[in-house]
Scaffold this motif. Structure first.
Motif, PDB file in Angstrom:
ATOM      1  N   GLN A   1       1.141 -16.412  16.781  1.00  0.00           N
ATOM      2  CA  GLN A   1       1.663 -18.036  15.699  1.00  0.00           C
ATOM      3  C   GLN A   1      -0.295 -17.101  14.928  1.00  0.00           C
ATOM      4  OE1 GLN A   1       1.450 -21.817  17.419  1.00  0.00           O
ATOM      5  NE2 GLN A   1       3.867 -21.636  16.856  1.00  0.00           N
ATOM      6  N   LEU A   2       0.204 -17.450  13.805  1.00  0.00           N
ATOM      7  CA  LEU A   2      -1.075 -18.139  12.514  1.00  0.00           C
ATOM      8  C   LEU A   2      -1.067 -18.751  12.110  1.00  0.00           C
ATOM      9  CD1 LEU A   2      -0.598 -14.066  11.723  1.00  0.00           C
ATOM     10  CD2 LEU A   2      -1.960 -14.921  13.780  1.00  0.00           C
TER      11      LEU A   2
ATOM     12  N   SER B   1      -9.446 -20.559   6.879  1.00  0.00           N
ATOM     13  CA  SER B   1      -9.752 -20.553   8.128  1.00  0.00           C
ATOM     14  C   SER B   1      -8.186 -19.818   9.069  1.00  0.00           C
ATOM     15  CB  SER B   1     -10.158 -21.569   8.809  1.00  0.00           C
ATOM     16  OG  SER B   1     -11.607 -21.888   8.203  1.00  0.00           O
ATOM     17  N   CYS B   2      -8.311 -19.219   9.549  1.00  0.00           N
ATOM     18  CA  CYS B   2      -6.474 -19.018  10.492  1.00  0.00           C
ATOM     19  C   CYS B   2      -7.095 -18.617  11.773  1.00  0.00           C
ATOM     20  CB  CYS B   2      -6.397 -17.402   9.801  1.00  0.00           C
ATOM     21  SG  CYS B   2      -4.790 -16.908  10.601  1.00  0.00           S
ATOM     22  N   ALA B   3      -6.241 -20.061  11.826  1.00  0.00           N
ATOM     23  CA  ALA B   3      -6.665 -19.706  13.733  1.00  0.00           C
ATOM     24  C   ALA B   3      -5.216 -19.108  13.914  1.00  0.00           C
ATOM     25  CB  ALA B   3      -6.789 -21.326  14.142  1.00  0.00           C
ATOM     26  N   ALA B   4      -5.482 -18.203  15.419  1.00  0.00           N
ATOM     27  CA  ALA B   4      -4.241 -17.171  15.835  1.00  0.00           C
ATOM     28  C   ALA B   4      -4.489 -17.382  16.939  1.00  0.00           C
ATOM     29  CB  ALA B   4      -5.030 -15.457  15.671  1.00  0.00           C
ATOM     30  N   SER B   5      -3.310 -17.337  17.871  1.00  0.00           N
ATOM     31  CA  SER B   5      -3.416 -16.751  18.967  1.00  0.00           C
ATOM     32  C   SER B   5      -1.901 -16.400  19.501  1.00  0.00           C
ATOM     33  CB  SER B   5      -2.326 -18.976  19.821  1.00  0.00           C
ATOM     34  OG  SER B   5      -1.034 -19.102  18.718  1.00  0.00           O
TER      35      SER B   5
ATOM     36  N   TYR C   1      -2.590 -18.201   0.304  1.00  0.00           N
ATOM     37  CA  TYR C   1      -2.762 -17.438   0.296  1.00  0.00           C
ATOM     38  C   TYR C   1      -3.005 -17.191   1.993  1.00  0.00           C
ATOM     39  CZ  TYR C   1      -6.904 -16.540  -2.903  1.00  0.00           C
ATOM     40  OH  TYR C   1      -7.105 -16.471  -4.150  1.00  0.00           O
ATOM     41  N   TYR C   2      -2.233 -16.513   2.407  1.00  0.00           N
ATOM     42  CA  TYR C   2      -1.269 -16.204   3.613  1.00  0.00           C
ATOM     43  C   TYR C   2      -2.524 -15.177   4.564  1.00  0.00           C
ATOM     44  CZ  TYR C   2       2.617 -16.943   1.825  1.00  0.00           C
ATOM     45  OH  TYR C   2       4.014 -17.381   0.613  1.00  0.00           O
ATOM     46  N   CYS C   3      -2.135 -15.583   6.452  1.00  0.00           N
ATOM     47  CA  CYS C   3      -2.980 -14.614   6.812  1.00  0.00           C
ATOM     48  C   CYS C   3      -2.323 -13.813   7.106  1.00  0.00           C
ATOM     49  CB  CYS C   3      -3.936 -15.868   8.278  1.00  0.00           C
ATOM     50  SG  CYS C   3      -4.255 -14.604   9.766  1.00  0.00           S
ATOM     51  N   THR C   4      -2.550 -12.395   7.830  1.00  0.00           N
ATOM     52  CA  THR C   4      -1.675 -11.926   8.434  1.00  0.00           C
ATOM     53  C   THR C   4      -2.156 -10.407   9.532  1.00  0.00           C
ATOM     54  OG1 THR C   4       0.300 -10.019   7.714  1.00  0.00           O
ATOM     55  CG2 THR C   4      -1.696  -9.715   6.596  1.00  0.00           C
ATOM     56  N   THR C   5      -1.479 -10.432  10.415  1.00  0.00           N
ATOM     57  CA  THR C   5      -1.907  -9.469  11.139  1.00  0.00           C
ATOM     58  C   THR C   5      -0.163  -8.485  11.573  1.00  0.00           C
ATOM     59  OG1 THR C   5      -3.046  -8.610  13.047  1.00  0.00           O
ATOM     60  CG2 THR C   5      -1.405 -10.547  13.026  1.00  0.00           C
TER      61      THR C   5
ATOM     62  N   TRP D   1       2.645 -12.990   9.592  1.00  0.00           N
ATOM     63  CA  TRP D   1       2.354 -14.341   8.560  1.00  0.00           C
ATOM     64  C   TRP D   1       2.485 -15.252   9.226  1.00  0.00           C
ATOM     65  CZ3 TRP D   1       1.517 -11.367   3.945  1.00  0.00           C
ATOM     66  CH2 TRP D   1       2.142 -10.184   3.747  1.00  0.00           C
ATOM     67  N   GLY D   2       1.292 -16.164   8.623  1.00  0.00           N
ATOM     68  CA  GLY D   2       0.849 -17.789   8.822  1.00  0.00           C
ATOM     69  C   GLY D   2       1.704 -18.638   7.424  1.00  0.00           C
TER      70      GLY D   2
END
Length: 115
Positions: free
Chosen positions: A3-4, A21-25, A93-97, A105-106
């Motif tokens: 999750q992002l 900010s982008c909180a990851a789990s 704006y998206y956080c991605t990994t 993607w968030g």
């Protein structure tokens, strides 16, 4: 489950600043490259900035010198400090990994730069 969750977007005047900010789990955050991507209305997605697991960074030419990406592995959070904002920075704006060959993607956070 990866999750992002992004936060920190909003409305700002030209020349202003925001920090996303982008909180990851759900995965070993410290081991993975993290990126910020943006999409403006009617335009293709643009890679804004990335940061490797070792802290090396890269930026789109359009944001070099104005934006800074950073990460806090203890908090499992990646940040995007945006300074000297311009109207053309307006986008979601998206956080991605990528984890085990799957791109995550968030939900995105809206940034609007307008007077």
């Amino acid at each position: 489950q990866v999750q992002l969750v992004e936060s920190g977007g909003g409305l700002v005047q030209p020349g202003g600043s925001l920090r996303l900010s982008c909180a990851a789990s759900g995965f070993t955050f410290s081991a993975y490259l993290m990126s910020w991507v943006r999409q403006a209305p009617g335009k293709q997605r643009e890679l804004v900035a990335g940061i490797t697991n070792r802290g090396s960074t890269n930026y789109a030419d359009s944001v070099k010198g104005r934006f800074a990406i950073s990460r806090d592995n203890a908090k499992k959070t990646v940040y995007l400090q945006m300074n000297s904002l311009k109207p053309e920075d307006t986008a979601i704006y998206y956080c991605t990994t990528v984890v085990f060959a799957t791109n995550y993607w968030g939900q995105g956070t809206q940034v609007t730069v307008s007077s």
